[in-house]
Design a protein around this motif. Structure first.
Motif, short mmCIF file in Angstrom:
data_model
loop_
_atom_site.label_atom_id
_atom_site.label_comp_id
_atom_site.label_asym_id
_atom_site.label_seq_id
_atom_site.Cartn_x
_atom_site.Cartn_y
_atom_site.Cartn_z
N VAL A 18 4.59 -2.16 9.30
CA VAL A 18 3.97 -0.86 9.27
C VAL A 18 4.48 0.37 8.97
N CYS A 19 5.71 0.39 9.74
CA CYS A 19 6.71 1.41 9.49
C CYS A 19 7.26 1.44 7.92
N ARG A 20 6.87 0.63 7.07
CA ARG A 20 7.57 0.74 5.56
C ARG A 20 6.52 1.59 4.89
N LEU A 21 5.48 1.98 5.48
CA LEU A 21 4.45 2.90 4.71
C LEU A 21 5.07 4.19 4.44
N LYS A 22 5.86 4.55 3.51
CA LYS A 22 6.63 5.70 3.41
C LYS A 22 5.77 6.92 2.80
N SER A 23 4.49 6.70 2.32
CA SER A 23 3.45 7.91 2.07
C SER A 23 2.70 8.20 3.39
N LEU A 24 2.73 7.50 4.44
CA LEU A 24 1.78 7.66 5.63
C LEU A 24 1.93 9.13 6.17
N LEU A 25 0.98 9.77 6.26
CA LEU A 25 1.00 11.18 6.89
C LEU A 25 0.27 11.15 8.27
N ASN A 26 -0.47 10.10 8.48
CA ASN A 26 -1.33 10.23 9.58
C ASN A 26 -1.43 8.54 10.39
N LEU A 27 -0.86 8.46 11.46
CA LEU A 27 -1.16 7.10 12.08
C LEU A 27 -1.68 7.16 13.47
N GLU A 28 -2.97 6.73 13.47
CA GLU A 28 -3.96 6.82 14.84
C GLU A 28 -3.87 5.56 15.45
N MET A 29 -3.25 5.23 16.64
CA MET A 29 -3.11 3.99 17.49
C MET A 29 -3.80 4.27 18.68
N ASP A 30 -4.44 5.39 19.12
CA ASP A 30 -4.90 5.59 20.54
C ASP A 30 -5.85 4.75 20.93
N ASN A 31 -6.00 4.42 22.25
CA ASN A 31 -7.19 3.58 22.86
C ASN A 31 -6.92 2.04 22.33
N ASN A 32 -5.62 1.66 22.74
CA ASN A 32 -5.41 0.19 22.42
C ASN A 32 -4.71 -0.32 23.69
N ASN A 33 -4.00 -1.38 23.76
CA ASN A 33 -3.33 -1.92 24.77
C ASN A 33 -1.85 -2.00 24.33
N CYS A 83 1.00 -1.19 -0.15
CA CYS A 83 0.16 0.16 -0.01
C CYS A 83 0.90 1.28 0.05
N ASP A 84 1.65 1.30 -1.05
CA ASP A 84 2.59 2.57 -1.06
C ASP A 84 1.93 3.77 -1.26
N HIS A 85 0.85 3.89 -1.34
CA HIS A 85 0.17 5.55 -1.58
C HIS A 85 -0.92 5.59 -0.26
N LEU A 86 -0.51 4.71 0.82
CA LEU A 86 -1.52 5.06 2.09
C LEU A 86 -1.08 6.19 3.02
N GLU A 87 -1.83 7.16 3.02
CA GLU A 87 -1.70 8.45 3.72
C GLU A 87 -2.22 8.48 5.17
N GLN A 88 -3.09 7.60 5.38
CA GLN A 88 -3.94 7.69 6.77
C GLN A 88 -4.34 6.26 7.24
N LEU A 89 -3.89 5.84 8.43
CA LEU A 89 -4.02 4.40 8.69
C LEU A 89 -4.84 4.73 10.13
N VAL A 90 -5.94 4.20 10.47
CA VAL A 90 -6.66 4.75 11.59
C VAL A 90 -6.84 3.27 12.41
N LEU A 91 -6.31 3.21 13.39
CA LEU A 91 -6.35 1.87 14.39
C LEU A 91 -6.98 2.13 15.77
N SER A 92 -7.34 3.27 15.96
CA SER A 92 -7.98 3.46 17.21
C SER A 92 -8.79 2.66 17.82
N LYS A 93 -9.24 2.45 19.20
CA LYS A 93 -10.07 1.90 19.81
C LYS A 93 -10.19 0.43 19.28
#
Length: 230
Positions: free
Chosen positions: A83-98, A63-73
């Motif tokens: 996941v850290c190979r997503l070079k185009s990622l602008l926004n990574l949301e992982m709040d409210n997990n364990n 997913c070389d063009h992925l800009e926003q990945l939302v994994l919250s809650k």
């Protein structure tokens, strides 16, 4: 579609990439397999995920063009390094997990502007976080952090830093925070900090900290840095 929104679907696991043709979760009306490489946004928030597939089976690989990945809650215990190979990622949301830690490779997300990992179980940060030179917002509130790595001071474009509700004591913040010249929001309240040392860094910085620590301080003129010795 370039945007896939699967929030709040009680999803417990993501099928391996090799079986997508047999699974409806990221298929048919959601996201045809051949278009995964064109994804710009993937929202998997408010589900019941406890893990993400390993690299060999992950839908995120390629997913070389992925800009926003939302994994919250979700209920994620860890984040795989791929996941850290997503070079185009602008926004990574992982709040409210364990999450108890971040991948050591998080600094490879060279395009990242927003990293949100509040409301987890983080006790420390990887030093590589200092390589996120384009980062503008870092959310670390409500974790178990007892110190902040000096490399955070390398985030020269950081405008918002959320550290409230952690376990930061006197001396826990590195002097390198003085380098954050663009910082405008700095949240520190609900930490066991008692010693207040003021270091003038920049104007127009808005600080939220415990009220008793803010007496006689002009917030328009000072960046409050707790536990930093001049």
């Amino acid at each position: 579609s370039e945007r896939v929104r699967l929030a709040g679907n009680n999803i417990h696991s993501i099928p391996p990439k090799r079986t997508l043709s047999e699974k409806p979760i990221l298929h048919h009306n959601y996201c045809p397999q051949h278009s995964l490489a064109q994804l710009r946004l993937l929202d998997l928030s408010r589900n019941s995920l406890t893990s993400l597939p390993l690299a060999a089976d992950s839908v995120l690989v390629g997913c070389d063009h992925l800009e926003q990945l939302v994994l919250s809650k979700n209920k994620l215990l860890s984040i795989p390094s791929h996941v850290c190979r997503l070079k185009s990622l602008l926004n990574l949301e992982m709040d409210n997990n364990n999450l108890a830690s971040l991948p050591a490779e998080v600094g490879d997300l060279e395009s990242l502007r927003v990293l949100s990992v509040g409301n987890n179980r983080l006790q420390s940060l990887p030093a590589s976080i200092g390589r996120l030179e384009k980062l503008e917002e870092l959310r670390l509130e409500n974790n178990q952090l007892s110190s902040i790595v000096a490399e955070v001071g390398n985030l020269r474009n950081l405008r918002s830093l959320f550290l409230q509700d952690n376990d930061l004591k006197d001396g826990a913040l590195p002097t390198s925070l003085r380098n954050l010249k663009k910082l405008r929001l700095f949240y520190l309240f609900n930490n066991p900090i008692h010693k207040l040392i003021i270091q003038r860094i920049t104007r127009n910085t808005h600080i939220l900290a415990d009220e008793e620590a803010l007496e006689a301080v002009n917030l328009a003129d000072y960046l409050l840095v707790y536990g930093i010795h001049p």
